[in-house]
Motif scaffolding. Sequence first.
Motif, PDB file in Angstrom:
ATOM      1  N   LEU A  15       0.662  -1.250  -0.112  1.00 40.95           N
ATOM      2  CA  LEU A  15       0.302  -0.241  -0.177  1.00 40.95           C
ATOM      3  C   LEU A  15       0.458   0.934   0.280  1.00 40.95           C
ATOM      4  N   VAL A  16       0.248   1.441  -1.095  1.00 43.72           N
ATOM      5  CA  VAL A  16       1.234   3.618  -1.097  1.00 43.72           C
ATOM      6  C   VAL A  16      -0.383   4.339  -0.858  1.00 43.72           C
ATOM      7  N   VAL A  17      -0.003   5.712   0.397  1.00 49.02           N
ATOM      8  CA  VAL A  17      -1.273   5.780   0.207  1.00 49.02           C
ATOM      9  C   VAL A  17      -0.882   7.555  -0.234  1.00 49.02           C
ATOM     10  N   ILE A  18      -2.026   8.293  -0.821  1.00 46.76           N
ATOM     11  CA  ILE A  18      -1.462   9.145  -1.332  1.00 46.76           C
ATOM     12  C   ILE A  18      -2.067  10.516  -1.232  1.00 46.76           C
ATOM     13  N   GLY A  19      -1.454  11.239  -0.493  1.00 49.14           N
ATOM     14  CA  GLY A  19      -3.164  12.570  -0.434  1.00 49.14           C
ATOM     15  C   GLY A  19      -3.082  13.525  -1.832  1.00 49.14           C
ATOM     16  N   VAL A  20      -4.366  14.591  -1.827  1.00 51.08           N
ATOM     17  CA  VAL A  20      -3.230  15.719  -2.831  1.00 51.08           C
ATOM     18  C   VAL A  20      -4.230  16.616  -1.842  1.00 51.08           C
ATOM     19  N   LEU A  21      -2.495  17.365  -2.930  1.00 47.71           N
ATOM     20  CA  LEU A  21      -2.528  18.466  -1.795  1.00 47.71           C
ATOM     21  C   LEU A  21      -3.372  19.754  -2.390  1.00 47.71           C
ATOM     22  N   LYS A  22      -3.940  20.604  -1.892  1.00 51.36           N
ATOM     23  CA  LYS A  22      -3.717  20.620  -0.336  1.00 51.36           C
ATOM     24  C   LYS A  22      -4.359  20.571   0.472  1.00 51.36           C
ATOM     25  N   GLY A  23      -6.039  20.840   0.220  1.00 51.87           N
ATOM     26  CA  GLY A  23      -7.090  20.869   0.698  1.00 51.87           C
ATOM     27  C   GLY A  23      -6.516  19.376   2.088  1.00 51.87           C
ATOM     28  N   ALA A  24      -6.294  17.928   1.470  1.00 48.25           N
ATOM     29  CA  ALA A  24      -5.957  17.048   2.050  1.00 48.25           C
ATOM     30  C   ALA A  24      -5.177  16.164   3.005  1.00 48.25           C
ATOM     31  N   PHE A  25      -4.465  17.298   3.646  1.00 49.44           N
ATOM     32  CA  PHE A  25      -3.370  17.003   4.729  1.00 49.44           C
ATOM     33  C   PHE A  25      -3.374  16.395   5.825  1.00 49.44           C
ATOM     34  N   ILE A  26      -5.172  17.609   6.457  1.00 46.87           N
ATOM     35  CA  ILE A  26      -4.684  16.845   7.863  1.00 46.87           C
ATOM     36  C   ILE A  26      -6.330  16.065   7.916  1.00 46.87           C
ATOM     37  N   PHE A  27      -6.670  15.350   7.154  1.00 50.64           N
ATOM     38  CA  PHE A  27      -6.883  14.510   7.117  1.00 50.64           C
ATOM     39  C   PHE A  27      -5.951  12.713   6.720  1.00 50.64           C
ATOM     40  N   LEU A  28      -4.755  13.463   5.811  1.00 53.08           N
ATOM     41  CA  LEU A  28      -4.237  12.740   5.590  1.00 53.08           C
ATOM     42  C   LEU A  28      -3.302  11.846   6.327  1.00 53.08           C
ATOM     43  N   ALA A  29      -3.035  13.003   7.471  1.00 52.99           N
ATOM     44  CA  ALA A  29      -1.972  12.690   8.815  1.00 52.99           C
ATOM     45  C   ALA A  29      -3.076  12.358   9.714  1.00 52.99           C
ATOM     46  N   ASP A  30      -4.280  12.465   9.888  1.00 54.70           N
ATOM     47  CA  ASP A  30      -5.321  11.818  11.331  1.00 54.70           C
ATOM     48  C   ASP A  30      -5.069  10.045  10.414  1.00 54.70           C
ATOM     49  N   LEU A  31      -5.421   9.666   9.597  1.00 54.94           N
ATOM     50  CA  LEU A  31      -5.813   8.613   8.746  1.00 54.94           C
ATOM     51  C   LEU A  31      -5.197   8.047   8.695  1.00 54.94           C
ATOM     52  N   GLU A  89      -8.372  12.412  -0.947  1.00 52.12           N
ATOM     53  CA  GLU A  89      -8.767  13.803  -0.778  1.00 52.12           C
ATOM     54  C   GLU A  89      -9.893  13.641   0.378  1.00 52.12           C
ATOM     55  N   ASP A  90      -9.746  15.801  -0.110  1.00 53.83           N
ATOM     56  CA  ASP A  90     -10.441  16.324   0.897  1.00 53.83           C
ATOM     57  C   ASP A  90     -12.192  15.657   1.024  1.00 53.83           C
ATOM     58  N   VAL A  91     -12.376  16.495  -0.625  1.00 50.83           N
ATOM     59  CA  VAL A  91     -13.451  16.681  -1.347  1.00 50.83           C
ATOM     60  C   VAL A  91     -13.393  15.943  -3.061  1.00 50.83           C
ATOM     61  N   PRO A 143       0.407   1.842 -11.594  1.00 49.15           N
ATOM     62  CA  PRO A 143      -0.322   0.561 -10.491  1.00 49.15           C
ATOM     63  C   PRO A 143      -0.534  -0.732 -10.570  1.00 49.15           C
ATOM     64  N   ARG A 144      -0.479  -1.896  -9.593  1.00 49.31           N
ATOM     65  CA  ARG A 144      -1.464  -3.183  -9.524  1.00 49.31           C
ATOM     66  C   ARG A 144      -3.202  -2.174  -9.477  1.00 49.31           C
ATOM     67  N   SER A 145      -3.231  -0.852  -8.254  1.00 51.89           N
ATOM     68  CA  SER A 145      -4.564  -1.316  -8.230  1.00 51.89           C
ATOM     69  C   SER A 145      -4.659   0.950  -7.599  1.00 51.89           C
ATOM     70  N   ILE A 146      -5.698   1.293  -8.020  1.00 54.90           N
ATOM     71  CA  ILE A 146      -5.707   2.497  -7.224  1.00 54.90           C
ATOM     72  C   ILE A 146      -7.506   3.148  -6.788  1.00 54.90           C
ATOM     73  N   LYS A 147      -7.198   2.811  -5.680  1.00 53.21           N
ATOM     74  CA  LYS A 147      -8.494   3.293  -5.001  1.00 53.21           C
ATOM     75  C   LYS A 147      -8.964   4.663  -4.567  1.00 53.21           C
ATOM     76  N   ILE A 148      -9.829   5.144  -4.387  1.00 46.01           N
ATOM     77  CA  ILE A 148     -10.088   6.554  -4.380  1.00 46.01           C
ATOM     78  C   ILE A 148     -11.084   6.927  -2.672  1.00 46.01           C
ATOM     79  N   CYS A 149     -10.157   7.311  -1.075  1.00 43.94           N
ATOM     80  CA  CYS A 149     -10.674   8.026   0.111  1.00 43.94           C
ATOM     81  C   CYS A 149     -10.917   9.185  -0.087  1.00 43.94           C
ATOM     82  N   THR A 150     -12.325   9.606   0.222  1.00 43.85           N
ATOM     83  CA  THR A 150     -12.099  10.845   0.287  1.00 43.85           C
ATOM     84  C   THR A 150     -13.006  11.086   2.034  1.00 43.85           C
ATOM     85  N   LEU A 151     -12.819  12.910   2.463  1.00 45.02           N
ATOM     86  CA  LEU A 151     -13.602  13.166   4.008  1.00 45.02           C
ATOM     87  C   LEU A 151     -14.603  13.320   2.734  1.00 45.02           C
ATOM     88  N   VAL A 152     -14.695  14.321   2.254  1.00 41.02           N
ATOM     89  CA  VAL A 152     -16.589  14.508   2.328  1.00 41.02           C
ATOM     90  C   VAL A 152     -16.243  13.919   0.270  1.00 41.02           C
TER      91      VAL A 152
END
Length: 171
Positions: free
Chosen positions: A33-49, A95-97, A116-125
């Motif tokens: 697993l590689v978790v990739i945050g989308v700047l700038k909005g996701a940085f707080i969510f990424l850190a906690d996640l 992503e933040d939203v 990559p082998r796979s790509i999935k999306i995680c969003t706060l909102v």
Amino acid sequence: MPEFIPLISQQEIQDRIRWIGQEIAQDYKGLDLVVIGVLKGAFIFLADLVRQITIDHEIDLVGASSYQGTLSTGQIVFTKQPDLELKGRDVLLVEDVVDTGQTIAKIVEFMKRLNPRSIKICTLVDKSERREVQINVEYSCFCLDEGFIVGYGLDYNEKYRNLPAIFNLKL
């Protein structure tokens, strides 16, 4: 003077992130697993996640913008590309939203070229009100239909990212 109408409390956010982090850890157990945050909005969510994902993983960032000032140009400009090798690995974009879906769709398209082998999306909102592109969001903390939201990394003209909860902004 802007008005901030509370939508999602700090405690609700933390509870949901804990649950999503456990789900991700279970789904990616034994994978690269590689978790990739989308700047700038996701940085707080990424850190906690990432602190809630209890399996080994690596973290990277990507920067993408479709805005010039406060208006969308319709074109995505990459301000930062991933540093890690992604070929054959499992990528989770954070992503933040997800709103219109345009930006995240272009990021996914770009990431696919890195094999990559796979790509999935995680969003706060996951905000479907203005969705223009069909995009599959595998992990979503909250779903909202409408409103201009700020706080917890979400901004209005680079302001209000620091708010500890999510608010509907009324100007």
